[in-house]
Design a protein around this motif. Sequence first.
Motif, PDB file in Angstrom:
ATOM      1  N   ALA A 349       0.842  -1.200   0.000  1.00  0.00           N
ATOM      2  CA  ALA A 349       0.000   0.000   0.000  1.00  0.00           C
ATOM      3  C   ALA A 349       0.873   1.244   0.000  1.00  0.00           C
ATOM      4  CB  ALA A 349      -0.916   0.003   1.218  1.00  0.00           C
ATOM      5  N   GLY A 350       1.960   1.197   0.782  1.00  0.00           N
ATOM      6  CA  GLY A 350       2.883   2.326   0.862  1.00  0.00           C
ATOM      7  C   GLY A 350       3.522   2.614  -0.482  1.00  0.00           C
ATOM      8  N   ARG A 351       3.876   1.535  -1.173  1.00  0.00           N
ATOM      9  CA  ARG A 351       4.519   1.716  -2.482  1.00  0.00           C
ATOM     10  C   ARG A 351       3.568   2.335  -3.496  1.00  0.00           C
ATOM     11  NH1 ARG A 351       9.384  -0.693  -2.948  1.00  0.00           N
ATOM     12  NH2 ARG A 351      10.001  -2.080  -1.263  1.00  0.00           N
ATOM     13  N   ASP A 352       2.307   1.854  -3.472  1.00  0.00           N
ATOM     14  CA  ASP A 352       1.316   2.437  -4.381  1.00  0.00           C
ATOM     15  C   ASP A 352       1.131   3.914  -4.073  1.00  0.00           C
ATOM     16  OD1 ASP A 352       0.936   0.113  -5.727  1.00  0.00           O
ATOM     17  OD2 ASP A 352      -0.809  -0.533  -4.548  1.00  0.00           O
ATOM     18  N   ALA A 353       1.083   4.208  -2.765  1.00  0.00           N
ATOM     19  CA  ALA A 353       0.895   5.598  -2.350  1.00  0.00           C
ATOM     20  C   ALA A 353       2.082   6.442  -2.799  1.00  0.00           C
ATOM     21  CB  ALA A 353       0.747   5.674  -0.829  1.00  0.00           C
ATOM     22  N   LEU A 354       3.271   5.856  -2.757  1.00  0.00           N
ATOM     23  CA  LEU A 354       4.474   6.599  -3.149  1.00  0.00           C
ATOM     24  C   LEU A 354       4.403   6.982  -4.624  1.00  0.00           C
ATOM     25  CD1 LEU A 354       7.317   7.611  -2.260  1.00  0.00           C
ATOM     26  CD2 LEU A 354       8.221   5.500  -3.212  1.00  0.00           C
ATOM     27  N   ILE A 355       3.976   6.010  -5.447  1.00  0.00           N
ATOM     28  CA  ILE A 355       3.883   6.296  -6.880  1.00  0.00           C
ATOM     29  C   ILE A 355       2.883   7.424  -7.121  1.00  0.00           C
ATOM     30  CG2 ILE A 355       3.129   5.355  -9.111  1.00  0.00           C
ATOM     31  CD1 ILE A 355       4.338   2.669  -8.208  1.00  0.00           C
ATOM     32  N   ALA A 356       1.745   7.333  -6.412  1.00  0.00           N
ATOM     33  CA  ALA A 356       0.716   8.362  -6.564  1.00  0.00           C
ATOM     34  C   ALA A 356       1.255   9.723  -6.115  1.00  0.00           C
ATOM     35  CB  ALA A 356      -0.516   7.989  -5.745  1.00  0.00           C
TER      36      ALA A 356
END
Lengths: 404, 318
Positions: A349-356
Motif C-alpha cells: 500500500a505504501g509503495r502504491d501511495a508513493l507512486i501516486a
Amino acid sequence: MKFKTLAIVLFVAFLAIALVGCNGGDAGGGDDGTTTATGVTTYTIGVAAPITQGSVAQGMDIKRGAQLAIETMNESEEAKAAGVQFKMVEGDDMSDDKTAVTVANTLISDRNLIGVVGHYNSRCSIPASAVYSEANVVMISPGSTNPDLTLQGLSGVFRTCATDDLQGPAGALFALDMGLKKAIVIDDSDTYGEGIADFFYEAFEDNGGTVLFREKTQVAERDFTALATKITAENPDIVFFGGGFETIAPFSKQMHDAGSSAPIMGGDAMAEQDYIDIGGSSVEGDYVTNVGAPVEGLPAAQDFVAAYKARFNLDSVGNFASYAYDAAFAIMKAALIVHEETGDVTTPAGRDALIAEVEKSNFEGVTGTISFNENGDTNNKVISLYKVVDQAWEFVESMDLGAK
Amino acid sequence: MGILIQQIVNGVTLGGMYALIALGYTLVYGILLMINFAHAEMFMVGAYIGLFTLKFLSDPAWGMARLGLGPVQEFFTGSVLGLIIMFIIVFIVTGALTGLLGVLIERVAYRPLRNAPRLAPLISAIGVSIFLQNAVLLWIDSKPIPFPDIFPIVTLPYGLNSLKIFIVVTSIVLLLGLDTLVSRTKIGKAMRATSQDRGAAQLMGININSVIAATFFIGPALGAVAGIFYGMYYGAVIFNMGFFPGIKAFTAAVLGGIGNLRGAMLGGFMLGMIEALAVGFLPAGYSGYKDVVAFLVLIIVLIFRPGGLLGESVVEKV
C-alpha cells in the motif's frame, strides 16, 4: 607441502571473511527498513548509471547529483522531524542493456528500496523500467530522453528531463530560424542518438528545410575523417549529430580539419564543458539544445551549484547532476509524505501511495518546477539553445514547447 | 578527383596508426603464437603516458614550470627547434615507459604460463586488459581527457595538413626501422630464430627470455607512438579508447598474415584505405557500412589466402 597448508589456511580465512561479510550485510539489511531503537527509519534509494563503462562521465554526474540530494535531505529538518533517513545504493549498468536489467534485479532485491534514480542511457532505462515497475519501485530517469520510456504504460516510471520528440524539433526550429536550410543528419546508432536525430530530421523537413542525407556511425567510433571529407563536399548549412559529446567533439574537430565551416548541432548529451575542452577552437560556433531554462537563472540552482562544487571538489557541474538531484528529491519528498501518512513506505500500500505521491510532485527543483504529466514525463518543456562562444557555452534563446 | 585524393590521405593516415598497432600483435604472435589481447590497452596506456609527458613539458600549470624550469618550458613551446626536441623527448620517454610496462606484463602475466595450454595465456591477456582499463579508469579519470593542442597545424591543399604528414612519415620511418632491426641485426636474427623453433633456438645459445622481453618492449613502444598520434589526431584520450583501434589493428594483422611484419604493415595501410574509400564511394547515407566493406575484404582474402596476404600457409604435418 607447506604451500598447500598455507593455501588451505588462506582459503578458510577467505571463506570466513566472506561469511562474516554476508552476515553483516544481512543484519544491516534487516535493520534498515523497520524503525530502529532510535526511532529512525532508513529507506534505500538506488542510483543506476554507467559508472565504469559506457557514458561514464554522465553516469558519475548522476551519481554525484543523487548523492548530494540524499545527503542534503538527510541533513534537513523535515527528514529529521519525520525520523526518516535515506541510504544510497549504487548500481553500475555500464551503459549496457543486459547489465541494466541485472542491476535492476539486484537493486529490487533490497526490500527497503523505494525508488531508483536512473538509468542514464535510454537503451538501459527502457528494459530496466519493466523490472522496477513489476516490483512497484519508483523509477525516475534523469537522462533518458527517448519518448518510448514513458509510453510503455508502466506505472511508477518518470523522468526529470524533457523528451527527444521536443528537443529534436526544437533544434530544427532553432536552425531554420537562423536561416540554416540545408542540413546533414548523423547519429551514433544508439537509442538516444537515433531517436533525437529522427525527430530533428522530421521537423526540419516539415518546416521547410532540406536534409541532404542521413548518416549513421557508432558510439565508440572516433575516426570521422573520411565522413567529414564527404560531408564537407556537400556544403551543408548545419550538421545535426545525435550522440554524446565524446563522439561529437572529435567529429567537429575533424570537420574543421576537412575545411568545413558549417556549425554542428546536437542534443543535451553534447552539452558538456568537456565538449569544448576536447574540440578546442574547432568547436567555436557549434550549437546545442538542452532541456530546461539555463540553470544559472534559477536562484535554487545557485546554491546547488555551489554545494556540488564544494562537496565533490570540482570546477563545473555536469548537466545531468541537476536532473539526478531533482529526481532524488522527487522520490524523497514523496516518501516523507507517505511515511507520515502510513508509517511505512515499503508495504504494498505504501509503495502504491508513493507512486501516486510522486505523480503529484510539484516543487521548485534546481532545473525548474518539478511536476509530471499522466505518462510520467516532466511538464518542464522549455528547450534552450546554446552556442560555443569564446570556449564556453553561451545561452542564445529558449523555446517553451509546453505553451503550444 | 580532389575528394578522392583527400580520402586517400585520410586512409593512409589512419592506416599508419593501424599498422603501428598491428605490429605489436604480429610480433608477439610470430614469437609466442599467442594473441596478446592486452595490446590494445598498451596503446591506451601509451596515449596517457604521452599525454602526461607532453603536459609536463609544455603546460605552464604543470610539472616543469612549477619545478622552476619555466625557461626550458618556454623554449619547448616557443620555438620550432624547441617543439621538435620536445616531441622527440615525448616519443622516446613514452615509448620507453610503455615498452617497460610491456616487459613487466610479460614477466608477470605471460611467462609463468609459457608452457601452459594455449588458452591460459589468452585468458591472462584478457585479464591484463581489464586490469589496465580499470586501473586507468580509477586512478586517472572516467572522462575523456583533452590532448594538448600543441602540434602546429599547417593546412595544405587536398585535406593534407602538417599533422597528417607527420603521422604518416613517422609511421613509415618506424616501420622501416623495425624491418631493418628484424632482418639485419643480431637481436633480429635471434627473434627470427625463436619464431621458427623456440627449442632449437635455445639449443643454439639464444637467450629466449631476453628475446621475448625485447619483443614485448618493441610492440608496446610502437603501440604507444600510435597512441600519441591518436591523441593528437582525435583530440582526446579515454580509458576505453583501445577497443576500436585494437580490433581494427588485429584485423589488419590477420589481413596481412599474422606473424609476418611486412604483412601487418601492408594490412594496416590497406584497412585504413578500404575504410576511407568505402566511406567515399558508398552512396550518401550508407557510410556506416564501411566496416562491413572492410570485413568483407578480410573474409574474401582469407578464403583465398587463409594465411593472410603475405602469411605463409602452414602445412599441417600428418
